[in-house]
Design a protein around this motif. Sequence first.
Motif, mmCIF file in Angstrom:
data_model
loop_
_atom_site.group_PDB
_atom_site.id
_atom_site.type_symbol
_atom_site.label_atom_id
_atom_site.label_comp_id
_atom_site.label_asym_id
_atom_site.label_seq_id
_atom_site.Cartn_x
_atom_site.Cartn_y
_atom_site.Cartn_z
ATOM 1 N N GLU A 21 4.314 -10.473 17.417
ATOM 2 C CA GLU A 21 2.898 -10.950 16.959
ATOM 3 C C GLU A 21 1.919 -10.657 18.062
ATOM 4 O O GLU A 21 2.115 -10.978 19.262
ATOM 5 C CB GLU A 21 2.975 -12.748 17.209
ATOM 6 N N LYS A 72 -0.928 -14.138 10.207
ATOM 7 C CA LYS A 72 -0.890 -15.691 10.566
ATOM 8 C C LYS A 72 -2.098 -16.381 10.623
ATOM 9 O O LYS A 72 -2.848 -16.227 11.550
ATOM 10 C CB LYS A 72 -0.148 -15.460 11.892
ATOM 11 N N ASN A 90 5.711 -13.462 20.712
ATOM 12 C CA ASN A 90 4.504 -13.022 21.013
ATOM 13 C C ASN A 90 4.286 -12.148 22.038
ATOM 14 O O ASN A 90 4.914 -11.850 22.979
ATOM 15 C CB ASN A 90 3.876 -14.652 21.541
ATOM 16 N N ASP A 148 -1.442 -12.600 14.932
ATOM 17 C CA ASP A 148 -1.535 -14.022 15.116
ATOM 18 C C ASP A 148 -2.664 -14.515 15.163
ATOM 19 O O ASP A 148 -3.769 -13.828 15.485
ATOM 20 C CB ASP A 148 -0.574 -14.083 16.612
ATOM 21 N N GLU A 185 10.045 -18.544 15.569
ATOM 22 C CA GLU A 185 9.009 -17.827 16.525
ATOM 23 C C GLU A 185 9.458 -18.364 17.947
ATOM 24 O O GLU A 185 9.897 -19.377 18.096
ATOM 25 C CB GLU A 185 7.605 -18.425 16.444
HETATM 26 MG MG MG Z 1 2.599 -16.676 18.063
#
Ligand code: MG
Length: 726
Positions: free
Chosen positions: A589, A640, A557, A619, A494
């Motif tokens: 995400e 997640k 993200n 996320d 990530e």
């Molecule tokens: Mg994240």
Amino acid sequence: MSLSENKVFLGWSSKVGNKKQKIKKSVIGGRLTGAPVQMWKSRLSWRIALSVFLTILTVQVSILGLTVQNYEQERLRDVSTAGRAAIVPLISNNIVDMLASPMSQEDMKRLTTSTRVNGIAIYSRADASLLAHYGAPLALVLRGLKNIPQNYYGSDGSFYEVVFKPHELGRPYYIVAQMDSAHVSEQVYAYIEQTILIMLLMSAFVTTVLMIALGHWLLEPILFLRDNLMKASENPEDPNILDSPFDSSDEIGGAIDVALSLIRQNAENIKRIKSAAEDQIHKLAYYDTLTGLPNRIFFLQSLNERIQAQEGDNPDRFAVIALDLDHFKDVNDSMGHNIGDAILRAVGKRLRASMPESAIVSRSGEDEFAITMALTKDVNSARDIAERVAGVIRSEPFKVFNENFQIRASVGVSTYPDDGIDPDQVLKNADIALNRAKEEGRDTIKEYSEDFDLAVQQRFQMLRDLRDAMEKDQLLLNYQPQLDLTTGRIIGAEALIRWWKPDNSKEGGYFIPPVDFIPIAEQSGLIVPIGEWVLRMACESAAAWQKAGYGMRIAVNVSGAQFHQSDIVSCVSKILQETGLEAGRLELEVTESIFMEDINHTVETLQQLHGLGVELAIDDFGTGYSSLSYLRLFPIDRLKIDQSFIRNALNNPDDAAIARTIVRLGHSLNLKVIAEGVETKEHEDFLLKENCDEVQGYRYSRPVPIDNFNEFVKNYTGELSSFSES
Ligand code: MG
Ligand code: C2E
Ligand code: MG
């Protein structure tokens, strides 16, 4: 009457206005005092009188023309009669010889000397032969008995000759006599003079009488009317007009009555229009048309007035509540403005009904309401009022067009005078508190604190610094590995942003955590260029792994703001193309919050991204609001589990249950489930037991710069057990 008609009326009045002065002078006095004086000053009267005067004069002069001739004839007849009367007695009655003169020379001489007779000729009746002549030569001469002339008037009027016939004389002769007639023209002149004088006097008298009559019956009423029209034009709204003293049964009196009633009607109309317009303006300026509630301006004015009106040493405190409906924009966007408006109306109504009469409930913005009321012994905390307000909204769903809408609100609270002595400031502080409530996840109440101000200033400073940081390359990316729990393989990483802020410290600077600056970047829209930069950097790194033959993907993200404020689809596809990264190696995400805004756009965007081949993960799953039914609608690949559940899973059965449920839910929907925040072997064991697919956490690696990450990958044995117990 409309406003424009009113304008026309006013326009008329101003036109009349420039003659105002003159007219004013002439009308002062009014009917009973000044009218006769007015009459002589009136041009109209003078014109009428003059024309009447001249008409009478003209008629009289023509009559005079005719009568003068008659008069002259009469006077000449008098001359002739007098002449005959003087002649006849002198003619002898004793006629012996018809051819001898019947009058002696002496008689004729006496006649011409003692009477007006100047000359005389006597003719015989038989053949009109001249028998005698005496005195002045005569113009008339008889020549036979045919065509005997009657008379002759000397051209200068000095003599007049007449033929007396036998039957006029009573004697058998024709006598031609010339009489002195000089006095006749004098008499005629005297007659003319006298008549003209009488005529003038008569005309003057008639004219005077007419003027008085005109003045009384025509001019006075006209001046009265003009006076009142002037007053009406000077002040149409409140004309100071007098009642008509004139007989309303006559034409002018009737017209005046009509005019006065029109003036009064007009004044009434203007008053009505004015007050209606004032009401309307007041309503538009101070009330919200949708809910009928006062607006922000009125709210502040009323609060100000209430504060000002306070007397004594112990003035009231006021609670000021700012309320904002959570995610109202989404309702508007997804359900349409009709529903949105209906909800706002219903909210307004419910708020108003729930507050005491003395409270001011206003709509202060699109989906914002402001409420104020004085704090009393019974209700002495602003927070209590705020709780009541929030409770009223939350208590039951709003039924609009047969649909139920569960609305929640964020509430900010401030108190006068504790949080400001200026109503404007108190409301602003309530707004600041409201923003805080929104930031802290909405559906909450926040009371204003002075720290908020400081925080606001700090945020502004941070925003400036962040802009600076972008230009000065102070932003960098760290990478944190993600591993497959069953195989132990590194499946990807990530990308997590870092802001290195240099300073004069020993370390040369410090890291600002993303939780501190990402929300500011989101609010300001700065997240769009930052997000693009992150995406490009991350894709470049992943493209390098791809090139080096590693099978790892990169997770990036993405904020809600990027979804809604930019064309993320074309941005992603452009970056994939430019970096050469396979779409399947990129995972985005997103958090559940993106589902709370413009749902249609979100679905469409996710589908387009998925269409590119990009993977999608939710996320921090389990912390948001998203309905489980959404999960089936969206093209999601991975859930997640939020790190808070993992952190507490071992000592809090509830969190463990949530983590377990998320794993099962994900699997039942054919999704992969990854756990973040895995710090210990125990966490790992728990997740293994619960059949979680993938893990990410400090146990394996902290987020590290790219070189360290590559080093990590190179050194990794492929065994999860190689990680130390920590
Ligand atoms: Mg994240
Ligand atoms: P996130 O996406 O949930 O990222 C995971 C966060 O958990 C990261 O914090 C990471 O450092 C931290 N973390 C990972 N493993 C552990 C662990 O074992 N224990 C603990 N205590 N923490 C762990 P970080 O880097 O501070 O990022 C915080 C949040 O900032 C991220 O949460 C993400 O929402 C946001 N963020 C970071 N980078 C970006 C970015 O490039 N764009 C956007 N839009 N948001 C970002
Ligand atoms: Mg997370």
